[in-house]
Design a protein around this motif. Structure first.
Motif, PDB file in Angstrom:
ATOM      1  N   MET A 149       0.832  -1.282  -0.111  1.00  0.00           N
ATOM      2  CA  MET A 149       0.119  -0.014   0.000  1.00  0.00           C
ATOM      3  C   MET A 149       0.681   1.295  -0.137  1.00  0.00           C
ATOM      4  N   ALA A 152      -0.201   4.487  -1.730  1.00  0.00           N
ATOM      5  CA  ALA A 152      -1.238   5.254  -1.197  1.00  0.00           C
ATOM      6  C   ALA A 152      -0.736   6.299  -0.228  1.00  0.00           C
ATOM      7  N   ALA A 190      -6.467   6.031   4.233  1.00  0.00           N
ATOM      8  CA  ALA A 190      -5.880   5.371   2.937  1.00  0.00           C
ATOM      9  C   ALA A 190      -5.690   3.826   3.357  1.00  0.00           C
ATOM     10  N   LEU A 191      -4.827   3.681   4.348  1.00  0.00           N
ATOM     11  CA  LEU A 191      -4.559   2.230   4.428  1.00  0.00           C
ATOM     12  C   LEU A 191      -5.762   1.405   4.914  1.00  0.00           C
ATOM     13  N   SER A 192      -6.596   2.003   5.931  1.00  0.00           N
ATOM     14  CA  SER A 192      -7.648   1.401   6.479  1.00  0.00           C
ATOM     15  C   SER A 192      -9.050   1.153   5.352  1.00  0.00           C
ATOM     16  N   ASN A 194      -9.115   2.609   2.014  1.00  0.00           N
ATOM     17  CA  ASN A 194      -8.773   3.221   0.733  1.00  0.00           C
ATOM     18  C   ASN A 194      -9.310   4.598   0.414  1.00  0.00           C
ATOM     19  N   GLU A 281      -5.850  -3.654  -1.709  1.00  0.00           N
ATOM     20  CA  GLU A 281      -4.670  -3.803  -0.609  1.00  0.00           C
ATOM     21  C   GLU A 281      -5.141  -3.340   0.721  1.00  0.00           C
ATOM     22  N   ASP A 282      -6.099  -2.138   0.702  1.00  0.00           N
ATOM     23  CA  ASP A 282      -6.593  -1.581   2.024  1.00  0.00           C
ATOM     24  C   ASP A 282      -7.037  -2.694   2.971  1.00  0.00           C
TER      25      ASP A 282
END
Length: 514
Positions: A149, A152, A190-192, A194, A281-282
């Motif tokens: 990720m 992101a 973003a990571l959690s 998207n 990928e999130d």
């Protein structure tokens, strides 16, 4: 007997009886056989109110350091609470066996959803529940998963740099500490999910999420010292029933539910359909896909709890570390020069991409990594005791037997400011972490005293997230800009569980390298 006579007897005997019982209780606290010989503030042995007041002042981390320097490795800071300052006790108190269980301080930091508290990895006291929940989600926090990720994170970093460039080009002072907080929140989004929160685009606290976090932390810090009061306050089980809209007060939960509802549809029969297709990928995408394949692997409740925990814990702690790094560098210009020279040299030799990758920051910039480590040592994000209950049967800690049920713990600030391990502990000396300056044995001892992410199996699961975004943005920011703070201006630090700082205004100037 008439009412007047009854009131007279109550006044004559009731108040003295209450005062007598109070005195007996205070004396019983003070002269507990296993704790009476442990030194500390005199009032703390009698009542929890000393500790509540110390936390309310917002400087409990400095109080803890001073007390241990005065009294040694054990300090009694409440009738049933002992602060420990000995790294040799870490493996016992934070054992992987989990026999020293978390205290009632932690469940206060849970969301209320579907009219009841929902424990997350951080707040649960049940070791079996923690183990089962961690198994479900741990892979999403591995370096391998997170680096997928990285684009992101890059988007958030580039957006922050563009905003900072606007301030530099207009010659305007900037509240860099707040913008770093925006960056940390948007990376977590973003990571959690998207989906960024929009902090960087809008340049503000979107939907009051930052403010909501601040209120939750303050409540946890204060009421956490007297957790028996929680059931009569926000922990009252009648609140969610009588005031259903109570859950909407938590902006973190509201955003989490909104993000989940925007991405997931539940079809007839309970099948999960993820908007935008599978394979993201999130974390939300991964967990929704897992749920679609096997609903027993992860529940909607699990997703709500763990995603909201990312937002609650991840952004504030990372922002605290970022502010510390920049602040200490600005206040120590010679160290800033060394770091920027390292970045410039690596850049000139073609060892850095644009944006800087995490692998490059980890492997090509040793002084950067030492700077990060030293700033997090000097100013860890957590500023209160990492509390645990002594197990039934008691335990010997620092040579002193302590009864089961007693609360013990270590404050990261105390260990990380130990002058025996870190000479001149209040000085910012990144060199102390470089192998060229220290023997391997010394570095191992220093690492043992480093508790920025906790210890044992309950250590912070999001440590990798934090370190990736820190390494990348510090390298990129200092490659592009000179950062200054007006002479004589200092930050303000308030310890409300997390030791968050209010940075003075900064000025930025674009750098022309090469």
């Amino acid at each position: 007997m008439d009412n007047h006579t009854s009131l007279g007897l109550l006044a004559a005997f009731g108040l003295p009886l209450v005062l007598l019982l109070l005195a007996v209780s205070l004396l019983r606290n003070k002269y507990r056989s296993d704790l009476s010989s442990i030194p500390g503030p005199p009032l703390a042995a009698y009542t929890k109110l000393w500790r509540v007041y110390d936390v309310w002042k917002g400087q409990a981390h400095w109080t803890a350091i001073a007390l241990h320097r005065q009294h040694g490795p054990l300090v009694r800071i409440a009738p049933n609470v002992v602060s420990v300052a000995d790294a040799d006790e870490i493996s016992k108190i934070y054992s992987v066996k989990g026999d020293f269980v978390k205290t009632a301080f932690y469940p206060l930091q849970s969301i209320s959803w579907q009219k009841k508290p929902q424990m997350n990895l951080f707040s649960t006291r049940d070791e079996t529940e923690h183990r089962e929940q961690r198994k479900k989600i741990a892979s999403a926090y591995s370096m391998e998963s997170l680096l997928k990720m990285e684009p992101a994170i890059d988007e958030c970093g580039q957006l922050l740099l563009r905003k900072m460039g606007e301030y530099a080009d207009h010659g305007e002072a900037v509240d860099l500490g707040t913008w770093l907080h925006y960056y940390a929140f948007d990376v977590v989004g973003a990571l959690s999910f998207n989906s960024r929160f929009g902090f960087l685009e809008q340049g503000k606290d979107v939907d009051g999420i930052m403010q909501a976090n601040a209120v939750i932390l303050l409540y946890a810090a204060l009421i956490g010292q007297v957790p028996e009061a929680h059931p009569f306050l926000l922990g009252n089980p009648l609140f969610p029933i009588l005031v259903p809209q109570m859950e909407s007060w938590n902006a973190v939960l509201v955003f989490t539910l909104k993000a989940i509802n925007a991405r997931i549809k539940v079809a007839r029969g309970g099948e999960i359909e993820l908007e935008g297709g599978q394979g993201g990928e999130d974390m939300l995408s991964k967990w929704a896909a897992l749920k679609a394949l096997d609903p027993t692997k992860i529940t909607t409740r699990d997703m709500v709890v763990h995603l909201s925990a990312n937002v609650f814990a991840g952004a504030d702690t990372t922002a605290t570390a970022l502010r510390a790094i920049i602040y200490f560098l600005v206040k120590n210009p010679a160290k800033m020069t060394i770091l920027q020279q390292e970045i410039d040299t690596a850049d000139a030799n073609g060892k850095l991409s644009n944006p800087v990758s995490d692998k490059e920051a980890r492997t090509q910039l040793p002084y950067l990594n030492a700077v990060i480590k030293e700033a997090m040592r000097l100013h860890p994000s957590v500023g209160l005791l990492l509390e645990r209950h002594v197990p039934v049967g008691g335990a010997t800690i620092c040579g002193k037997y302590i009864c089961g049920g007693t609360i013990v713990g270590i404050n990261p600030w105390v260990l990380q400011h130990d002058p025996k391990i870190f000479p001149a502990p209040e000085s910012f000396e990144p060199e102390r972490w470089l192998e060229s300056e220290k023997s391997r044995e010394q570095l191992v001892v220093m690492e043992k005293h480093f508790l920025a992410f906790g210890a044992g199996k309950r250590a912070c699961i999001g440590g990798n997230i934090s370190m990736i975004e820190i390494r990348k943005i510090v390298a990129q920011l200092l490659r592009d800009f000179e950062v200054k703070i007006e002479e004589g201006h200092e930050w303000k630090v308030k310890n409300s569980w997390f030791t968050q700082q209010q940075m003075p205004p900064c000025t930025l100037k674009r750098r022309s390298v090469g």
